[in-house]
Design an enzyme around this catalytic site. Structure first.
Site, mmCIF file in Angstrom:
data_model
loop_
_atom_site.group_PDB
_atom_site.id
_atom_site.type_symbol
_atom_site.label_atom_id
_atom_site.label_comp_id
_atom_site.label_asym_id
_atom_site.label_seq_id
_atom_site.Cartn_x
_atom_site.Cartn_y
_atom_site.Cartn_z
ATOM 1 N N SER A 160 36.910 3.160 5.230
ATOM 2 C CA SER A 160 36.923 1.992 4.195
ATOM 3 C C SER A 160 35.414 1.327 2.975
ATOM 4 O O SER A 160 35.412 2.667 2.921
ATOM 5 C CB SER A 160 36.719 0.261 5.252
ATOM 6 O OG SER A 160 36.462 -0.917 4.919
ATOM 7 N N TYR A 173 31.319 -3.520 11.787
ATOM 8 C CA TYR A 173 32.504 -2.468 10.472
ATOM 9 C C TYR A 173 32.201 -1.519 9.896
ATOM 10 O O TYR A 173 32.110 -0.014 9.902
ATOM 11 C CB TYR A 173 33.659 -3.495 10.370
ATOM 12 C CG TYR A 173 34.811 -3.081 10.068
ATOM 13 C CD1 TYR A 173 35.247 -2.597 10.532
ATOM 14 C CD2 TYR A 173 35.043 -2.825 8.598
ATOM 15 C CE1 TYR A 173 36.770 -1.709 10.219
ATOM 16 C CE2 TYR A 173 35.446 -2.013 8.208
ATOM 17 C CZ TYR A 173 37.266 -2.352 8.843
ATOM 18 O OH TYR A 173 38.316 -1.718 8.048
#
Ligand code: NAP
Length: 255
Positions: A160, A173
């Site tokens: 990401s 995350y």
């Protein structure tokens, strides 16, 4: 943009390009994992559908069968609680059933909380690190012997933008995606000269899924790219035409 990234996002291949290959996808029941599983099957692969919600996996299974794809396999497994022996059992099952594994896509992830580190709940931190980091280490370790026995095995991790540059409030995350980039680089370097296995990562970019809607509740989903529109780099990195690409982190939607 790198040459490999350009090739990945513009990739197209014959409908039988992945025929005979067995490819395992985690988080195959929904979102990007579901779209990639369908695309792999449409290109001839036998897909092993791993996820935690049996009904979602069955729905993907049914769709692949109804489209005339090779019969998929169901691998219901909760990555948050699975133990090392569960991964070893999965490896044995794949060996017994197919005698091979050509590709592994680490796609399943938890978002966790969007909140400052100062108040980040430790339980959520542990869950995110377990699913997003520890589980993919254990699964990779268990499946590597099969992948190394393949003619040209492939491992693809999912990263990401917050796994490349930290961003406030993205907590576990973001940290888990930095770890994912690290795991990809370490494994790619370890295998570079001793194995045909190639190891890379894909950053999907903003994609219309449940996770995206949770992370950006105020966003109009209609403005966000559909999962089926970003499958090209997955087909490229999980297929035969990426033998010269190793240790790369590819953007499915470069800015
Ligand atoms: P999603 O719609 O939330 O799908 C995630 C999948 O992972 C679901 O099928 C989910 O199963 C599965 N999963 C979650 N926890 C699991 C567990 N404990 N055991 C087994 N399976 C589990 O997310 P997505 O947007 O498609 O994301 C796919 C990947 O892309 C993730 O790695 C994510 O970090 C990355 N990504 C997404 C975006 C985006 O904009 N969507 C952007 C950058 C990166 P259930 O369906 O049963 O819950």
């Amino acid at each position: 943009m790198s040459d490999a990234n350009q090739r990945a996002i513009t990739y197209s291949c014959a409908a039988d390009a992945l025929s005979g290959r067995v490819i395992l996808v985690t988080g195959a029941g929904d979102g990007i994992g579901r779209a990639v599983s369908l695309a792999l099957a449409r290109h001839g692969a036998t897909v092993v559908l791993l996820g935690r919600t049996q009904e979602k996996l069955e729905a993907v299974y049914d769709q692949i069968k109804s489209e005339g794809g090779a019969e998929p396999a169901l691998a219901p497994l909760n990555l948050q609680v699975a133990r090392p022996q569960d991964y070893q059992e999965l490896a044995s099952l794949l060996d017994n059933e197919f005698g091979r594994l050509d590709g592994l896509l680490h796609n399943a992830s938890l978002l966790g909380e969007i909140t400052p580190l100062e108040s980040y709940p430790d339980g959520s931190w542990e869950s995110v690190m377990q699913v997003n980091v520890n589980a993919q280490f254990l699964l990779t370790q268990a499946l590597l012997p099969l992948l190394q026995a393949a003619d040209d095995g492939r491992v693809v991790f999912t990263t990401s933008s917050v796994g490349r540059k930290g961003r406030a409030f993205w907590g576990a995350y973001a940290v888990s995606k930095f770890a994912t980039e690290g795991m990809m680089q370490v494994l790619a370097d370890e295998l570079e000269n001793i194995s045909p296995v190639r190891v890379n990562a894909i950053n999907p970019g903003a994609t219309r899924t449940a996770m995206r809607a949770n992370a950006y509740p105020g966003e109009d989903p209609q403005t966000v790219t559909l999962p089926e529109d970003i499958v090209a780099p997955y087909l490229f990195l999980l297929g035969p035409d990426s033998a010269d690409v190793n240790g790369a982190s590819i953007d499915a939607q470069p800015k």
